[in-house]
Design an enzyme around this catalytic site. Structure first.
Site, PDB file in Angstrom:
ATOM      1  N   HIS A  38       0.843  -1.205   0.000  1.00 10.70           N
ATOM      2  CA  HIS A  38       0.000   0.000   0.000  1.00 10.70           C
ATOM      3  C   HIS A  38       0.877   1.254   0.000  1.00 10.70           C
ATOM      4  CE1 HIS A  38      -2.624  -2.967   2.313  1.00 10.70           C
ATOM      5  NE2 HIS A  38      -3.403  -2.661   1.298  1.00 10.70           N
ATOM      6  N   GLN A  62     -17.596  -7.226  -1.397  1.00 15.22           N
ATOM      7  CA  GLN A  62     -16.647  -8.023  -2.173  1.00 15.22           C
ATOM      8  C   GLN A  62     -16.244  -9.313  -1.454  1.00 15.22           C
ATOM      9  OE1 GLN A  62     -13.744  -4.677  -2.297  1.00 15.22           O
ATOM     10  NE2 GLN A  62     -12.187  -6.259  -2.008  1.00 15.22           N
ATOM     11  N   GLN A 150      -0.523  -4.417  -8.994  1.00 17.03           N
ATOM     12  CA  GLN A 150      -0.513  -5.572  -9.895  1.00 17.03           C
ATOM     13  C   GLN A 150      -0.693  -6.888  -9.107  1.00 17.03           C
ATOM     14  OE1 GLN A 150      -0.710  -5.676 -13.100  1.00 17.03           O
ATOM     15  NE2 GLN A 150      -0.414  -7.887 -13.290  1.00 17.03           N
ATOM     16  N   GLN A 155      -8.199  -7.851 -10.795  1.00 19.03           N
ATOM     17  CA  GLN A 155      -8.876  -6.605 -10.410  1.00 19.03           C
ATOM     18  C   GLN A 155      -8.456  -5.463 -11.343  1.00 19.03           C
ATOM     19  OE1 GLN A 155      -9.474  -5.282  -6.207  1.00 19.03           O
ATOM     20  NE2 GLN A 155      -7.695  -4.028  -6.600  1.00 19.03           N
ATOM     21  N   SER A 187       0.748  -8.917   1.787  1.00 15.85           N
ATOM     22  CA  SER A 187      -0.718  -8.958   1.807  1.00 15.85           C
ATOM     23  C   SER A 187      -1.185  -8.797   3.247  1.00 15.85           C
ATOM     24  CB  SER A 187      -1.198 -10.306   1.263  1.00 15.85           C
ATOM     25  OG  SER A 187      -2.560 -10.507   1.612  1.00 15.85           O
TER      26      SER A 187
HETATM   27  P1  AMP Z   1      -6.219  -4.189  -0.385  1.00 14.94           P
HETATM   28  O1  AMP Z   1      -6.107  -3.358   0.834  1.00 14.94           O
HETATM   29  O2  AMP Z   1      -5.682  -5.584  -0.222  1.00 14.94           O
HETATM   30  O3  AMP Z   1      -7.572  -4.138  -1.034  1.00 14.94           O
HETATM   31  O4  AMP Z   1      -5.231  -3.532  -1.441  1.00 14.94           O
HETATM   32  C1  AMP Z   1      -5.342  -2.168  -1.787  1.00 14.94           C
HETATM   33  C2  AMP Z   1      -4.473  -1.908  -2.980  1.00 14.94           C
HETATM   34  O5  AMP Z   1      -3.117  -2.219  -2.670  1.00 14.94           O
HETATM   35  C3  AMP Z   1      -4.850  -2.785  -4.197  1.00 14.94           C
HETATM   36  O6  AMP Z   1      -4.759  -2.003  -5.378  1.00 14.94           O
HETATM   37  C4  AMP Z   1      -3.806  -3.856  -4.155  1.00 14.94           C
HETATM   38  O7  AMP Z   1      -3.539  -4.420  -5.419  1.00 14.94           O
HETATM   39  C5  AMP Z   1      -2.602  -3.101  -3.633  1.00 14.94           C
HETATM   40  N1  AMP Z   1      -1.647  -4.036  -3.049  1.00 14.94           N
HETATM   41  C6  AMP Z   1      -1.880  -4.927  -2.057  1.00 14.94           C
HETATM   42  N2  AMP Z   1      -0.777  -5.670  -1.816  1.00 14.94           N
HETATM   43  C7  AMP Z   1       0.165  -5.239  -2.687  1.00 14.94           C
HETATM   44  C8  AMP Z   1       1.510  -5.619  -2.954  1.00 14.94           C
HETATM   45  N3  AMP Z   1       2.115  -6.596  -2.279  1.00 14.94           N
HETATM   46  N4  AMP Z   1       2.179  -4.953  -3.920  1.00 14.94           N
HETATM   47  C9  AMP Z   1       1.569  -3.975  -4.627  1.00 14.94           C
HETATM   48  N5  AMP Z   1       0.311  -3.573  -4.427  1.00 14.94           N
HETATM   49  C10 AMP Z   1      -0.389  -4.192  -3.478  1.00 14.94           C
END
Ligand code: AMP
Length: 285
Positions: A38, A62, A150, A155, A187
């Site tokens: 993030h 979702q 990515q 998504q 993650s």
């Molecule tokens: P989330 O909070 O998991 O919904 O993620 C929010 C945003 O952060 C989304 O666009 C994800 O693709 C991005 N994101 C989450 N983990 C990563 C990562 N390891 N590398 C790059 N972007 C990420």
């Protein structure tokens, strides 16, 4: 000073002022439990926009009925201090009631292959929830640019299609996958993993990297990549495969036996109750 808003009205009033001043707006939608993945999105947004909005919302629509909505990590205080430290201008952290005030509601749904294959097959309502919440956020924040990772490759393709079809006037900026030093894709769900599961999960990044190497060496058979990565994952006792698949980009159509053009090699694998996704792009450089 970073502004924190919890209601739609507060956010709207602030965005009105920002638009009046002619400032460019960067939007980073998240579900919170912020990590370096993030952070990379927020940093890029701060570098390229006058005003940066980070949204923190664990979007109920979702999640499927048996998924981890209730247990999803919520770390608002730490998230606010990270967003502030990175230079975000505003954090929007609404309640579910604020985003979905009535049971009768409007959905935004991208149909077809893009939402049927990969995660769409085990999470049939997931992308409808994503497209709906992202549309609501686009309408509220009116971003010049919106930042996505990515890491969630499907998504990205779904949202690109939605922006095109609904004529959203926003530039989507896609940032590369950020990984731990040992290759595990960052993650929020990694927090669920036991020590043993986390160790087993390294197979994902490791096998995708090897697959990319094989592509570089000239391998072009879609099945060869699927067999190799599935085989590596199957060696891990704690891993249970949801899918290992190759699809063409950008439409996520089945590739021909011999892949040409840009393809996505994507995996979703359970380690205990935790479902992790990872991917890489196979393309000529
Ligand atoms: P989330 O909070 O998991 O919904 O993620 C929010 C945003 O952060 C989304 O666009 C994800 O693709 C991005 N994101 C989450 N983990 C990563 C990562 N390891 N590398 C790059 N972007 C990420």
């Amino acid at each position: 000073m970073m502004i924190v808003c919890h209601t739609v009205d507060e956010l709207r009033n602030k965005i009105k002022q920002v638009c009046k001043a002619g400032a460019s707006i960067g939007l980073v939608p998240t579900m919170g439990a912020l990590h370096e993945g993030h952070a990379a999105l927020i940093k890029a947004a701060v570098e390229n926009n006058d005003f940066v909005v980070v949204t923190i919302f664990v979007n109920p629509t979702q999640f499927g009925p048996t998924e981890d909505l209730d247990s999803y990590p919520r770390t608002l205080d730490a998230d606010l201090s990270l967003a502030k430290q990175l230079g975000a201008s505003l954090v929007f952290a609404p309640s579910a009631q604020a985003m979905y005030p009535s049971e009768e509601m409007t959905w935004v749904e991208v149909t077809g292959n893009l939402t049927k294959v990969l995660c769409g097959s085990s999470r049939p309502t997931h992308f409808r929830g994503v497209a709906t919440i992202v549309s609501k956020l686009f309408n509220l924040v009116k971003p010049t640019r919106a930042y996505f990772g990515q890491k969630d490759a499907q998504q990205v393709q779904v949202l690109k299609r939605m922006v095109k079809d609904l004529f959203f006037d926003v530039e989507l900026v896609i940032m590369p996958i950020i990984r731990e030093a040992d290759g595990l894709a960052k993650s929020s769900r990694n927090a669920y993993l036991s020590k043993e599961e986390r160790q087993a999960a390294l197979v994902l990044g490791r096998s995708l990297e090897k697959a990319q190497e094989q592509f570089k060496q000239g391998e072009r058979k879609a099945k060869a990549f699927i067999d190799f990565v599935s085989g590596e994952i199957a060696k891990e006792r704690l891993a249970k495969i949801d899918y290992v698949a190759v699809y063409q980009l950008p439409d996520l159509k089945q590739p021909s036996a011999i892949i040409n053009g840009q393809s996505l090699l994507a995996v979703a694998v359970y380690f205990g109750q935790t479902r992790l996704i990872d991917n890489c792009i196979l393309e000529e450089r």
